[in-house]
Enzyme design. Structure first.
Site, mmCIF file in Angstrom:
data_model
loop_
_atom_site.group_PDB
_atom_site.id
_atom_site.type_symbol
_atom_site.label_atom_id
_atom_site.label_comp_id
_atom_site.label_asym_id
_atom_site.label_seq_id
_atom_site.Cartn_x
_atom_site.Cartn_y
_atom_site.Cartn_z
ATOM 1 N N LYS A 1 -28.413 17.630 -16.500
ATOM 2 C CA LYS A 1 -28.226 16.196 -16.253
ATOM 3 C C LYS A 1 -29.578 15.533 -15.929
ATOM 4 C CE LYS A 1 -23.451 16.888 -14.695
ATOM 5 N NZ LYS A 1 -22.466 16.617 -13.618
ATOM 6 N N VAL B 1 -22.486 16.114 -4.711
ATOM 7 C CA VAL B 1 -21.648 16.202 -5.911
ATOM 8 C C VAL B 1 -22.055 15.178 -6.973
ATOM 9 C CG1 VAL B 1 -19.795 14.693 -5.006
ATOM 10 C CG2 VAL B 1 -19.258 16.440 -6.711
ATOM 11 N N HIS C 1 -23.950 20.312 -16.294
ATOM 12 C CA HIS C 1 -22.563 20.290 -16.777
ATOM 13 C C HIS C 1 -22.301 21.548 -17.584
ATOM 14 C CE1 HIS C 1 -18.857 19.072 -18.800
ATOM 15 N NE2 HIS C 1 -19.412 19.570 -19.901
ATOM 16 N N ARG D 1 -19.556 28.882 -16.296
ATOM 17 C CA ARG D 1 -19.002 28.137 -15.159
ATOM 18 C C ARG D 1 -19.312 28.884 -13.851
ATOM 19 N NH1 ARG D 1 -16.910 22.864 -15.303
ATOM 20 N NH2 ARG D 1 -15.366 23.450 -13.749
ATOM 21 N N GLU E 1 -16.497 19.090 -26.846
ATOM 22 C CA GLU E 1 -17.791 18.579 -26.380
ATOM 23 C C GLU E 1 -18.920 18.900 -27.369
ATOM 24 O OE1 GLU E 1 -18.024 20.240 -22.431
ATOM 25 O OE2 GLU E 1 -16.427 18.933 -21.691
ATOM 26 N N ARG F 1 -25.844 25.323 -9.047
ATOM 27 C CA ARG F 1 -25.590 24.226 -8.101
ATOM 28 C C ARG F 1 -25.781 24.682 -6.655
ATOM 29 N NH1 ARG F 1 -20.235 22.146 -11.337
ATOM 30 N NH2 ARG F 1 -21.211 20.627 -12.718
ATOM 31 N N ASN G 1 -25.362 16.711 -9.265
ATOM 32 C CA ASN G 1 -25.162 18.164 -9.283
ATOM 33 C C ASN G 1 -25.788 18.865 -10.491
ATOM 34 O OD1 ASN G 1 -23.301 17.283 -11.121
ATOM 35 N ND2 ASN G 1 -21.552 18.364 -10.224
ATOM 36 N N PHE H 1 -15.165 7.345 -8.900
ATOM 37 C CA PHE H 1 -16.601 7.589 -9.122
ATOM 38 C C PHE H 1 -17.003 7.469 -10.599
ATOM 39 C CE2 PHE H 1 -14.388 11.723 -8.987
ATOM 40 C CZ PHE H 1 -14.739 12.267 -10.211
ATOM 41 N N TYR I 1 -16.449 12.077 -20.715
ATOM 42 C CA TYR I 1 -15.736 12.154 -19.433
ATOM 43 C C TYR I 1 -14.415 11.388 -19.459
ATOM 44 C CZ TYR I 1 -19.729 14.321 -17.012
ATOM 45 O OH TYR I 1 -20.721 15.183 -16.582
ATOM 46 N N THR J 1 -18.045 22.368 -8.542
ATOM 47 C CA THR J 1 -18.421 20.971 -8.808
ATOM 48 C C THR J 1 -19.260 20.416 -7.649
ATOM 49 O OG1 THR J 1 -16.380 20.678 -10.043
ATOM 50 C CG2 THR J 1 -17.501 18.666 -9.324
HETATM 51 P P1 ADP Z 1 -17.326 19.692 -13.290
HETATM 52 O O1 ADP Z 1 -18.601 18.974 -13.708
HETATM 53 O O2 ADP Z 1 -17.624 20.772 -12.281
HETATM 54 O O3 ADP Z 1 -16.516 20.180 -14.455
HETATM 55 P P2 ADP Z 1 -15.498 17.429 -12.910
HETATM 56 O O4 ADP Z 1 -15.149 17.491 -14.365
HETATM 57 O O5 ADP Z 1 -14.384 17.342 -11.930
HETATM 58 O O6 ADP Z 1 -16.428 18.654 -12.470
HETATM 59 O O7 ADP Z 1 -16.430 16.158 -12.646
HETATM 60 C C1 ADP Z 1 -17.404 15.784 -13.585
HETATM 61 C C2 ADP Z 1 -18.615 15.296 -12.831
HETATM 62 O O8 ADP Z 1 -18.250 14.115 -12.099
HETATM 63 C C3 ADP Z 1 -19.157 16.245 -11.764
HETATM 64 O O9 ADP Z 1 -19.954 17.269 -12.287
HETATM 65 C C4 ADP Z 1 -19.926 15.293 -10.884
HETATM 66 O O10 ADP Z 1 -21.182 14.950 -11.496
HETATM 67 C C5 ADP Z 1 -19.037 14.049 -10.916
HETATM 68 N N1 ADP Z 1 -18.124 14.016 -9.763
HETATM 69 C C6 ADP Z 1 -17.027 14.765 -9.561
HETATM 70 N N2 ADP Z 1 -16.449 14.469 -8.383
HETATM 71 C C7 ADP Z 1 -17.213 13.499 -7.825
HETATM 72 C C8 ADP Z 1 -17.158 12.770 -6.604
HETATM 73 N N3 ADP Z 1 -16.187 12.975 -5.722
HETATM 74 N N4 ADP Z 1 -18.104 11.845 -6.368
HETATM 75 C C9 ADP Z 1 -19.098 11.618 -7.257
HETATM 76 N N5 ADP Z 1 -19.213 12.276 -8.429
HETATM 77 C C10 ADP Z 1 -18.291 13.206 -8.716
#
Ligand code: ADP
Length: 169
Positions: free
Chosen positions: A29, A129, A135, A105, A146, A122, A132, A77, A69, A111
């Site tokens: 990212k 979060v 992805h 993963r 994707e 991470r 982070n 968020f 997304y 996350t």
């Molecule tokens: P992952 O990236 O671990 O698969 P998610 O698909 O749930 O997790 O979320 C996508 C991305 O959205 C996260 O990697 C993070 O950058 C952001 N995100 C998730 N939860 C939050 C939160 N509570 N506040 C801010 N950003 C968030």
């Protein structure tokens, strides 16, 4: 010739990338790029034994990110996530190998960096979060979606891995 056959097979039957040919989509990212973490992150995947088959530095459009997304569009968020992800270039990659989706993963951690063990990306490189660093696709189906969203077929390389017999028995 085998690569061409595999590519055509995978294109026609999206389940073609299985076993050692499984693929996942990984993106470093904008914070990871800004913080000069690209080399160390790529090195982790190389050292693990996975095979890099696609890589580009890309400034993602809001349209691409909203599609990427889409499952999170109702989250509070969401707009902050799109701003963050479009705030600078991203290193988009496709890695290949046995169980690469699941193992990548694990390498990423949770996350929320606060829930991520030391030793994970991470767990080692970030705190919040909303910043982070990386992805990784959460399933084989997500990976296929994707990869086709971020890469054209001709941007993915099929190359012979000369030391794969030291990785797989
Ligand atoms: P992952 O990236 O671990 O698969 P998610 O698909 O749930 O997790 O979320 C996508 C991305 O959205 C996260 O990697 C993070 O950058 C952001 N995100 C998730 N939860 C939050 C939160 N509570 N506040 C801010 N950003 C968030």
């Amino acid at each position: 010739m085998i690569c061409l056959f595999l590519s055509v097979f995978a294109y026609v039957f999206q389940s073609g990338w299985t076993g050692v040919n499984e693929r996942t989509f990984i993106a470093i990212k904008p914070d990871g790029v800004q913080r000069r973490l690209v080399g160390q992150i790529v090195q982790r995947f190389e050292k693990k034994g996975f095979k890099l088959v696609g890589m580009k530095l890309i400034q993602a459009t809001e349209g691409l990110l909203k599609e990427h997304y889409t499952e999170l569009r109702s989250k509070p968020f969401f707009s902050g996530l799109i701003s963050y992800m479009s705030s600078g270039p991203v290193v988009a990659m496709v890695w290949q190998g046995l169980d690469v989706v699941k193992m990548a993963r694990k390498m990423l951690g949770e996350t929320n960096p606060a829930d991520s063990l030391p030793g994970t990306i991470r767990g080692d490189y970030c705190v919040e979060v909303g910043r982070n660093v990386i992805h990784g696709s959460d399933s084989v189906e997500s990976a296929q979606r994707e990869i086709s969203l971020w890469f054209r077929e001709n941007e993915l390389q099929c190359w012979e891995d000369t030391h794969s017999h030291w990785i797989y028995n």
